[in-house]
Design an enzyme around this catalytic site. Structure first.
Site, mmCIF file in Angstrom:
data_model
loop_
_atom_site.group_PDB
_atom_site.id
_atom_site.type_symbol
_atom_site.label_atom_id
_atom_site.label_comp_id
_atom_site.label_asym_id
_atom_site.label_seq_id
_atom_site.Cartn_x
_atom_site.Cartn_y
_atom_site.Cartn_z
ATOM 1 N N SER A 38 -2.197 0.206 -1.550
ATOM 2 C CA SER A 38 -2.058 -0.925 -0.629
ATOM 3 C C SER A 38 -0.938 -1.908 -0.961
ATOM 4 N N TYR A 68 5.029 1.869 1.890
ATOM 5 C CA TYR A 68 3.610 1.594 2.158
ATOM 6 C C TYR A 68 3.342 1.528 3.662
ATOM 7 N N ARG A 105 11.886 -9.347 -2.710
ATOM 8 C CA ARG A 105 11.471 -7.952 -2.507
ATOM 9 C C ARG A 105 12.520 -7.251 -1.627
ATOM 10 N N TYR A 113 8.971 -15.310 -4.068
ATOM 11 C CA TYR A 113 10.040 -14.349 -3.803
ATOM 12 C C TYR A 113 11.099 -15.016 -2.922
ATOM 13 N N LYS A 121 1.114 4.011 6.196
ATOM 14 C CA LYS A 121 -0.006 3.561 7.034
ATOM 15 C C LYS A 121 0.279 3.868 8.511
ATOM 16 N N ILE A 181 -10.981 -5.174 0.088
ATOM 17 C CA ILE A 181 -11.633 -5.353 1.398
ATOM 18 C C ILE A 181 -12.864 -4.458 1.499
ATOM 19 N N ASN A 202 -5.083 -10.394 4.294
ATOM 20 C CA ASN A 202 -6.397 -10.888 3.880
ATOM 21 C C ASN A 202 -6.292 -11.717 2.599
ATOM 22 N N ALA A 241 -6.798 3.409 0.311
ATOM 23 C CA ALA A 241 -5.340 3.528 0.441
ATOM 24 C C ALA A 241 -4.686 2.945 -0.802
ATOM 25 N N LEU A 272 -11.281 5.087 -7.839
ATOM 26 C CA LEU A 272 -11.129 4.134 -8.948
ATOM 27 C C LEU A 272 -9.729 4.211 -9.556
ATOM 28 N N THR A 296 -3.055 -1.803 9.113
ATOM 29 C CA THR A 296 -2.389 -3.073 8.823
ATOM 30 C C THR A 296 -1.408 -3.449 9.934
ATOM 31 N N ASP A 297 -1.149 -4.744 10.065
ATOM 32 C CA ASP A 297 -0.123 -5.192 11.022
ATOM 33 C C ASP A 297 1.279 -4.765 10.592
ATOM 34 N N GLU A 298 1.432 -4.396 9.313
ATOM 35 C CA GLU A 298 2.773 -4.042 8.817
ATOM 36 C C GLU A 298 3.349 -2.806 9.486
ATOM 37 N N LYS A 311 -1.646 -9.173 -5.906
ATOM 38 C CA LYS A 311 -1.342 -9.719 -4.591
ATOM 39 C C LYS A 311 -0.993 -11.213 -4.697
HETATM 40 P P1 NAD Z 1 -7.038 -2.269 -2.575
HETATM 41 O O1 NAD Z 1 -5.791 -1.714 -3.192
HETATM 42 O O2 NAD Z 1 -7.625 -3.504 -3.111
HETATM 43 O O3 NAD Z 1 -8.187 -1.145 -2.618
HETATM 44 C C1 NAD Z 1 -7.942 0.185 -2.311
HETATM 45 C C2 NAD Z 1 -9.116 1.014 -2.817
HETATM 46 O O4 NAD Z 1 -8.891 2.379 -2.429
HETATM 47 C C3 NAD Z 1 -9.255 1.001 -4.330
HETATM 48 O O5 NAD Z 1 -10.607 0.831 -4.693
HETATM 49 C C4 NAD Z 1 -8.757 2.377 -4.757
HETATM 50 O O6 NAD Z 1 -9.373 2.860 -5.948
HETATM 51 C C5 NAD Z 1 -9.117 3.221 -3.543
HETATM 52 N N1 NAD Z 1 -8.285 4.414 -3.398
HETATM 53 C C6 NAD Z 1 -6.929 4.510 -3.435
HETATM 54 N N2 NAD Z 1 -6.544 5.781 -3.275
HETATM 55 C C7 NAD Z 1 -7.679 6.518 -3.119
HETATM 56 C C8 NAD Z 1 -7.953 7.899 -2.889
HETATM 57 N N3 NAD Z 1 -6.958 8.793 -2.833
HETATM 58 N N4 NAD Z 1 -9.230 8.293 -2.749
HETATM 59 C C9 NAD Z 1 -10.243 7.395 -2.825
HETATM 60 N N5 NAD Z 1 -10.052 6.087 -3.046
HETATM 61 C C10 NAD Z 1 -8.784 5.638 -3.191
HETATM 62 O O7 NAD Z 1 -6.701 -2.393 -1.021
HETATM 63 P P2 NAD Z 1 -7.250 -3.439 0.048
HETATM 64 O O8 NAD Z 1 -6.375 -4.617 0.072
HETATM 65 O O9 NAD Z 1 -8.707 -3.590 -0.115
HETATM 66 O O10 NAD Z 1 -6.944 -2.614 1.397
HETATM 67 C C11 NAD Z 1 -7.936 -1.752 1.959
HETATM 68 C C12 NAD Z 1 -7.423 -1.201 3.263
HETATM 69 O O11 NAD Z 1 -7.119 -2.251 4.165
HETATM 70 C C13 NAD Z 1 -6.136 -0.380 3.120
HETATM 71 O O12 NAD Z 1 -6.203 0.705 4.002
HETATM 72 C C14 NAD Z 1 -5.051 -1.361 3.566
HETATM 73 O O13 NAD Z 1 -3.941 -0.670 4.092
HETATM 74 C C15 NAD Z 1 -5.791 -2.133 4.633
HETATM 75 N N6 NAD Z 1 -5.320 -3.490 4.890
HETATM 76 C C16 NAD Z 1 -5.175 -4.376 3.860
HETATM 77 C C17 NAD Z 1 -4.809 -5.695 4.136
HETATM 78 C C18 NAD Z 1 -4.664 -6.722 3.033
HETATM 79 O O14 NAD Z 1 -4.240 -7.830 3.284
HETATM 80 N N7 NAD Z 1 -5.047 -6.425 1.787
HETATM 81 C C19 NAD Z 1 -4.565 -6.081 5.454
HETATM 82 C C20 NAD Z 1 -4.711 -5.133 6.481
HETATM 83 C C21 NAD Z 1 -5.106 -3.850 6.184
HETATM 84 O O1 DAU Z 2 -0.075 -7.696 6.461
HETATM 85 C C1 DAU Z 2 -1.075 -6.919 5.868
HETATM 86 C C2 DAU Z 2 -0.626 -6.496 4.486
HETATM 87 O O2 DAU Z 2 -0.708 -7.661 3.666
HETATM 88 C C3 DAU Z 2 -1.464 -5.365 3.917
HETATM 89 O O3 DAU Z 2 -1.240 -4.217 4.680
HETATM 90 C C4 DAU Z 2 -1.094 -5.082 2.461
HETATM 91 O O4 DAU Z 2 -1.978 -4.121 1.918
HETATM 92 C C5 DAU Z 2 -1.220 -6.380 1.675
HETATM 93 O O5 DAU Z 2 -0.798 -6.177 0.342
HETATM 94 C C6 DAU Z 2 -0.357 -7.470 2.321
HETATM 95 O O6 DAU Z 2 1.036 -7.140 2.209
HETATM 96 P P1 DAU Z 2 2.132 -8.241 1.785
HETATM 97 O O7 DAU Z 2 3.295 -7.536 1.227
HETATM 98 O O8 DAU Z 2 2.349 -9.216 2.888
HETATM 99 O O9 DAU Z 2 1.268 -9.004 0.638
HETATM 100 P P2 DAU Z 2 1.627 -9.552 -0.816
HETATM 101 O O10 DAU Z 2 0.396 -10.230 -1.325
HETATM 102 O O11 DAU Z 2 2.246 -8.530 -1.691
HETATM 103 O O12 DAU Z 2 2.723 -10.667 -0.505
HETATM 104 C C7 DAU Z 2 2.496 -11.701 0.444
HETATM 105 C C8 DAU Z 2 3.788 -12.500 0.585
HETATM 106 O O13 DAU Z 2 4.034 -13.222 -0.634
HETATM 107 C C9 DAU Z 2 5.015 -11.631 0.800
HETATM 108 O O14 DAU Z 2 5.913 -12.313 1.664
HETATM 109 C C10 DAU Z 2 5.634 -11.511 -0.592
HETATM 110 C C11 DAU Z 2 5.294 -12.857 -1.219
HETATM 111 N N1 DAU Z 2 5.093 -12.890 -2.695
HETATM 112 C C12 DAU Z 2 4.279 -11.951 -3.253
HETATM 113 C C13 DAU Z 2 4.008 -11.987 -4.611
HETATM 114 C C14 DAU Z 2 3.112 -10.951 -5.264
HETATM 115 C C15 DAU Z 2 5.659 -13.918 -3.435
HETATM 116 O O15 DAU Z 2 6.408 -14.776 -2.929
HETATM 117 N N2 DAU Z 2 5.384 -13.965 -4.790
HETATM 118 C C16 DAU Z 2 4.584 -13.044 -5.401
HETATM 119 O O16 DAU Z 2 4.368 -13.152 -6.640
#
Ligand code: NAD
Ligand code: DAU
Length: 331
Positions: free
Chosen positions: A81, A147, A270, A204, A151, A12, A177, A79, A35, A120-122, A186
């Site tokens: 994540s 996780y 999970r 899952y 958060k 993101i 996202n 974070a 990184l 996050t909504d989690e 993911k």
């Molecule tokens: P991501 O895992 O893709 O990226 C995380 C980034 O943070 C990486 O580039 C990593 O190198 C960096 N990082 C980790 N620990 C660090 C540290 N100690 N110092 C500096 N950099 C560090 O994660 P993402 O999916 O892009 O999520 C970004 C943010 O958005 C997180 O805070 C996550 O909780 C939040 N968020 C994610 C989602 C989602 O669906 N992915 C939804 C809602 C909120």
């Molecule tokens: O809701 C926001 C959160 O969404 C963020 O805070 C997290 O950083 C982000 O990783 C995400 O969390 P989830 O646990 O929901 O995402 P994930 O992509 O790991 O899994 C999405 C759903 O799919 C979840 O119900 C688990 C399921 N899943 C996941 C994987 C990797 C499967 O069924 N098969 C899979 O291989």
């Protein structure tokens, strides 16, 4: 305006930096990213030379203080994540998500800067599948995994620093996202890259779990709207009314990628798997005028599939190691 983006090499954060370069060319961007396995500098290649990149951790107090002192605004994405990793080894989540956020808050307090905290909504736990309720800004925190607990802890620190130290801060809690440049661990990119490799999607458990999907550009536009028009001290929920269960997402991916509807397999569930997330984003929409541009998840997934198909060099480097972790976890 000088903007320090933590986690700007992640999914993101990198898309945020690209979006800011496109829509706010007068913002000067510095990225701070450790990184980790999840960071990928290649995501920032399109803006190389237009931003400053600092490799380092948000848990490094001296580095954080120096960078915060030189900025106007911190946008805090960094974070650990991934839920599955947090169930395997929680420590990095405590260090980055809790201690790292604490370091940033202390630097922001000392130097009188503004911070926008990405969450996050989690943190709100989960909803029953048949419950019509959705999360709002007043839903109590009730996280399920290491996780989401880390958060939630970070969110509480930000709220405490607002109340007790009157720091200038806003928070946002977004739903799941999807889009380009998401790590292949993911759900959606794991299945897209698997299908491209001739591997069946992995579901899952029974796959009834519901996530509220939003395109990453819509999330980042909402963050920009909060920075520009949000009220200091407030929390905003970000969501695009994109509820789908995991079976529906796999069915859409299989259809869009030309595979039979039954071409997937069930794997171990999970532990503690949250059932359903759903966001009520009316506060954000009413106060900032934000609305999602990606209303059609099919079109958003089509764009995402096309991006992974065209950018194999970006994801190939992490695919095998990611699947080794899943093989060890039995998922
Ligand atoms: P991501 O895992 O893709 O990226 C995380 C980034 O943070 C990486 O580039 C990593 O190198 C960096 N990082 C980790 N620990 C660090 C540290 N100690 N110092 C500096 N950099 C560090 O994660 P993402 O999916 O892009 O999520 C970004 C943010 O958005 C997180 O805070 C996550 O909780 C939040 N968020 C994610 C989602 C989602 O669906 N992915 C939804 C809602 C909120
Ligand atoms: O809701 C926001 C959160 O969404 C963020 O805070 C997290 O950083 C982000 O990783 C995400 O969390 P989830 O646990 O929901 O995402 P994930 O992509 O790991 O899994 C999405 C759903 O799919 C979840 O119900 C688990 C399921 N899943 C996941 C994987 C990797 C499967 O069924 N098969 C899979 O291989």
């Amino acid at each position: 305006m000088k903007v320090l983006v933590t986690g700007g090499a992640g999914f993101i954060g990198a898309n945020f930096v690209l979006r800011v370069r496109e829509t706010r060319p007068d913002w000067e961007v510095t990225v701070l990213d450790a990184l980790t396995y999840a960071g990928n500098r290649a995501s920032l290649a399109p803006v190389e030379g237009q931003i400053e990149f600092v490799e380092g951790s948000i848990a490094d107090a001296d580095l954080v203080e120096r960078l915060v002192a030189a900025t106007d605004l911190v946008v805090h994405f960094a974070a650990e994540s991934h839920n599955d990793n947090s169930l395997d080894n929680p420590w990095p989540f405590m260090e980055s998500n809790i201690i790292g956020t604490y370091r940033l808050l202390e630097a922001v307090r000392k130097h009188g800067k503004r911070i926008h905290h990405i969450s996050t909504d989690e943190v709100y736990g989960d909803l029953e599948l048949d419950d019509p309720a959705r999360f709002t800004e007043s839903t109590p925190l009730n996280p399920s995994s290491p996780y989401s607990a880390s958060k939630g802890a970070a969110d509480l620190l930000v709220r405490a620093w607002i109340r007790s130290f009157r720091i200038q801060a806003t928070l946002s809690n977004c739903s799941n996202n999807y889009g380009p440049r998401q790590h292949v661990e993911k759900f959606i990119p794991r299945q897209i890259t698997g299908i491209l490799d001739g591997v069946r999607p992995k579901l899952y458990g029974a796959g009834a779990n519901v996530r509220d999907w939003i395109h990453v550009d819509d999330h980042n536009d909402a963050v920009i709207a909060i920075i520009e028009r949000g009220r200091l001290g407030e929390t905003y929920l970000i969501g695009a009314d994109g509820e789908r269960n995991n079976r529906e997402i796999i069915a859409l991916l299989l259809e869009l990628m030309g595979k039979p509807a039954d071409w997937f397999e069930h794997v171990n569930d999970r532990p503690g798997h949250d059932l359903r997330y759903a966001i009520d984003s009316s506060k954000l929409r009413a106060e900032t005028g934000w609305a999602p541009r990606y209303q059609d998840i099919r079109a958003g997934l089509r764009q995402t599939i096309d991006w992974y198909a065209a950018n194999e060099a970006w994801w190939r480097t992490t695919k095998a190691a990611t699947e080794q972790v899943y093989a060890r976890l039995g998922r």
